[in-house]
Design a protein around this motif. Structure first.
Motif, PDB file in Angstrom:
ATOM      1  N   ARG A   1       1.067  -1.395   0.135  1.00 15.25           N
ATOM      2  CA  ARG A   1       0.071  -0.493   0.066  1.00 15.25           C
ATOM      3  C   ARG A   1       0.572   1.554   0.257  1.00 15.25           C
ATOM      4  N   HIS A   2       2.305   1.197   0.729  1.00 18.92           N
ATOM      5  CA  HIS A   2       2.536   2.438   0.538  1.00 18.92           C
ATOM      6  C   HIS A   2       4.130   2.740  -0.187  1.00 18.92           C
ATOM      7  N   LEU A   3       4.448   1.907  -0.228  1.00 24.53           N
ATOM      8  CA  LEU A   3       6.203   1.492  -0.980  1.00 24.53           C
ATOM      9  C   LEU A   3       5.907   1.580  -2.460  1.00 24.53           C
ATOM     10  N   PRO A   4       6.979   2.142  -2.943  1.00 21.14           N
ATOM     11  CA  PRO A   4       7.105   1.881  -3.974  1.00 21.14           C
ATOM     12  C   PRO A   4       7.352   0.139  -5.156  1.00 21.14           C
ATOM     13  N   SER A   5       7.991   0.356  -6.054  1.00 22.80           N
ATOM     14  CA  SER A   5       8.476  -1.464  -6.049  1.00 22.80           C
ATOM     15  C   SER A   5       9.985  -1.832  -5.825  1.00 22.80           C
ATOM     16  N   LEU A   6      10.089  -0.378  -6.013  1.00 21.69           N
ATOM     17  CA  LEU A   6      12.146  -0.777  -5.703  1.00 21.69           C
ATOM     18  C   LEU A   6      11.956  -1.076  -4.001  1.00 21.69           C
ATOM     19  N   ALA A   7      11.012  -0.157  -3.483  1.00 17.77           N
ATOM     20  CA  ALA A   7      11.275  -0.253  -1.746  1.00 17.77           C
ATOM     21  C   ALA A   7      10.431  -2.048  -1.501  1.00 17.77           C
ATOM     22  N   ARG A   8       9.960  -2.425  -1.731  1.00 13.89           N
ATOM     23  CA  ARG A   8       9.300  -3.545  -1.486  1.00 13.89           C
ATOM     24  C   ARG A   8       9.859  -4.362  -2.365  1.00 13.89           C
ATOM     25  N   MET A   9      10.947  -4.538  -3.104  1.00 14.34           N
ATOM     26  CA  MET A   9      11.296  -5.644  -3.622  1.00 14.34           C
ATOM     27  C   MET A   9      12.743  -6.062  -2.665  1.00 14.34           C
ATOM     28  N   SER A  10      13.218  -4.690  -2.713  1.00 17.32           N
ATOM     29  CA  SER A  10      13.886  -4.608  -1.290  1.00 17.32           C
ATOM     30  C   SER A  10      13.993  -5.288   0.105  1.00 17.32           C
ATOM     31  N   LEU A  11      12.410  -4.976   0.222  1.00 14.71           N
ATOM     32  CA  LEU A  11      12.245  -5.615   1.351  1.00 14.71           C
ATOM     33  C   LEU A  11      11.772  -6.778   1.345  1.00 14.71           C
ATOM     34  N   GLN A  12      11.369  -7.518   0.540  1.00 14.03           N
ATOM     35  CA  GLN A  12      11.034  -8.950  -0.313  1.00 14.03           C
ATOM     36  C   GLN A  12      12.384  -9.512  -0.103  1.00 14.03           C
ATOM     37  N   ILE A  13      13.369  -8.758  -0.576  1.00  9.17           N
ATOM     38  CA  ILE A  13      15.170  -9.366  -0.572  1.00  9.17           C
ATOM     39  C   ILE A  13      15.548  -9.832   1.172  1.00  9.17           C
ATOM     40  N   VAL A  14      15.077  -8.398   1.882  1.00  5.14           N
ATOM     41  CA  VAL A  14      15.744  -8.743   3.006  1.00  5.14           C
ATOM     42  C   VAL A  14      15.084 -10.007   4.296  1.00  5.14           C
ATOM     43  N   GLN A  15      14.289  -9.780   3.403  1.00  7.84           N
ATOM     44  CA  GLN A  15      13.175 -11.016   4.229  1.00  7.84           C
ATOM     45  C   GLN A  15      13.565 -12.259   4.319  1.00  7.84           C
ATOM     46  N   LEU A  16      13.525 -12.090   2.450  1.00  6.98           N
ATOM     47  CA  LEU A  16      14.436 -13.645   2.471  1.00  6.98           C
ATOM     48  C   LEU A  16      16.187 -13.919   2.939  1.00  6.98           C
ATOM     49  N   ILE A  17      16.902 -13.140   3.191  1.00  2.00           N
ATOM     50  CA  ILE A  17      18.051 -13.373   3.981  1.00  2.00           C
ATOM     51  C   ILE A  17      17.462 -13.229   4.851  1.00  2.00           C
ATOM     52  N   PHE A  18      16.763 -13.012   5.524  1.00  3.32           N
ATOM     53  CA  PHE A  18      16.309 -13.336   7.385  1.00  3.32           C
ATOM     54  C   PHE A  18      16.290 -14.624   7.243  1.00  3.32           C
ATOM     55  N   GLY A  19      14.865 -15.180   6.338  1.00  6.99           N
ATOM     56  CA  GLY A  19      14.894 -15.845   6.495  1.00  6.99           C
ATOM     57  C   GLY A  19      15.363 -17.447   6.320  1.00  6.99           C
ATOM     58  N   ILE A  20      16.492 -17.052   5.169  1.00  7.51           N
ATOM     59  CA  ILE A  20      17.549 -17.905   4.889  1.00  7.51           C
ATOM     60  C   ILE A  20      18.816 -17.793   6.452  1.00  7.51           C
ATOM     61  N   LEU A  21      18.681 -17.676   7.310  1.00 12.01           N
ATOM     62  CA  LEU A  21      19.501 -16.844   8.376  1.00 12.01           C
ATOM     63  C   LEU A  21      19.172 -17.775   9.328  1.00 12.01           C
ATOM     64  N   TYR A  22      17.280 -17.618   9.116  1.00 16.28           N
ATOM     65  CA  TYR A  22      16.726 -18.201  10.681  1.00 16.28           C
ATOM     66  C   TYR A  22      16.710 -20.082  10.737  1.00 16.28           C
ATOM     67  N   TRP A  23      16.387 -20.288   9.432  1.00 16.61           N
ATOM     68  CA  TRP A  23      16.834 -21.699   8.612  1.00 16.61           C
ATOM     69  C   TRP A  23      17.593 -22.305   9.330  1.00 16.61           C
ATOM     70  N   ASN A  24      18.746 -21.264   8.695  1.00 16.79           N
ATOM     71  CA  ASN A  24      20.410 -21.547   9.577  1.00 16.79           C
ATOM     72  C   ASN A  24      20.271 -22.277  10.852  1.00 16.79           C
ATOM     73  N   HIS A  25      19.759 -21.046  11.401  1.00 19.79           N
ATOM     74  CA  HIS A  25      20.075 -20.942  13.156  1.00 19.79           C
ATOM     75  C   HIS A  25      19.613 -22.085  13.554  1.00 19.79           C
ATOM     76  N   LEU A  26      18.427 -22.384  13.691  1.00 19.02           N
ATOM     77  CA  LEU A  26      17.346 -23.106  13.758  1.00 19.02           C
ATOM     78  C   LEU A  26      18.101 -24.920  13.039  1.00 19.02           C
ATOM     79  N   MET A  27      18.998 -25.140  12.239  1.00 16.99           N
ATOM     80  CA  MET A  27      19.644 -25.998  11.456  1.00 16.99           C
ATOM     81  C   MET A  27      21.084 -26.641  12.587  1.00 16.99           C
ATOM     82  N   ALA A  28      21.599 -25.268  13.249  1.00 13.18           N
ATOM     83  CA  ALA A  28      22.430 -25.202  13.490  1.00 13.18           C
ATOM     84  C   ALA A  28      22.413 -25.673  15.326  1.00 13.18           C
ATOM     85  N   CYS A  29      21.304 -25.123  15.536  1.00 14.71           N
ATOM     86  CA  CYS A  29      20.939 -25.859  17.093  1.00 14.71           C
ATOM     87  C   CYS A  29      20.918 -27.011  16.842  1.00 14.71           C
ATOM     88  N   ALA A  30      19.839 -27.938  15.806  1.00 18.37           N
ATOM     89  CA  ALA A  30      19.316 -28.816  16.020  1.00 18.37           C
ATOM     90  C   ALA A  30      20.264 -30.092  15.815  1.00 18.37           C
TER      91      ALA A  30
END
Length: 114
Positions: free
Chosen positions: A15-44
């Motif tokens: 609703r509030h961000l231009p397309s470049l900012a949305r894409m940047s936010l999606q990339i940041v979300q993807l990176i944090f998702g990958i880091l979170y998954w790696n954290h869970l695997m490291a703990c396991a």
């Protein structure tokens, strides 16, 4: 909670961000998702090493930090908790890439996680 937060962020972004900012936010979300998954695997990986029964009598955490034949140094278990966590996180990240590292499974439960 994470799923709801992601939906709210996506809704606000649409609703509030231009397309470049949305894409940047999606990339940041993807990176944090990958880091979170790696954290869970490291703990396991760490949990299996310290608590699962070993059929060989060995675990990666008992291996020397420098197994290259030189000065063996301390085992991973003798190092600080931060070093153990970062080693497990490093192992987890190498599972997603063609990289390798000196931490390898040494018993069946570790091999199952690997």
């Amino acid at each position: 909670r994470c799923g709801r937060f992601a939906r709210v962020m996506t809704h606000l972004g649409d609703r509030h961000l231009p397309s470049l900012a949305r894409m940047s936010l999606q990339i940041v979300q993807l990176i944090f998702g990958i880091l979170y998954w790696n954290h869970l695997m490291a703990c396991a990986w760490y949990f299996v090493s310290v608590s699962a029964p070993s059929d060989t009598g060995h675990a990666w955490i008992d291996a020397p930090v420098a197994p290259d034949g030189g000065d063996l140094g301390p085992a991973f278990a003798e190092c600080s908790g931060l070093f153990q966590y970062l080693s497990a996180l490093h192992w987890s990240m190498t599972q997603m890439t063609p990289a390798s590292m000196q931490v390898v499974p040494t018993n069946t439960p570790e091999r199952v996680v690997n």
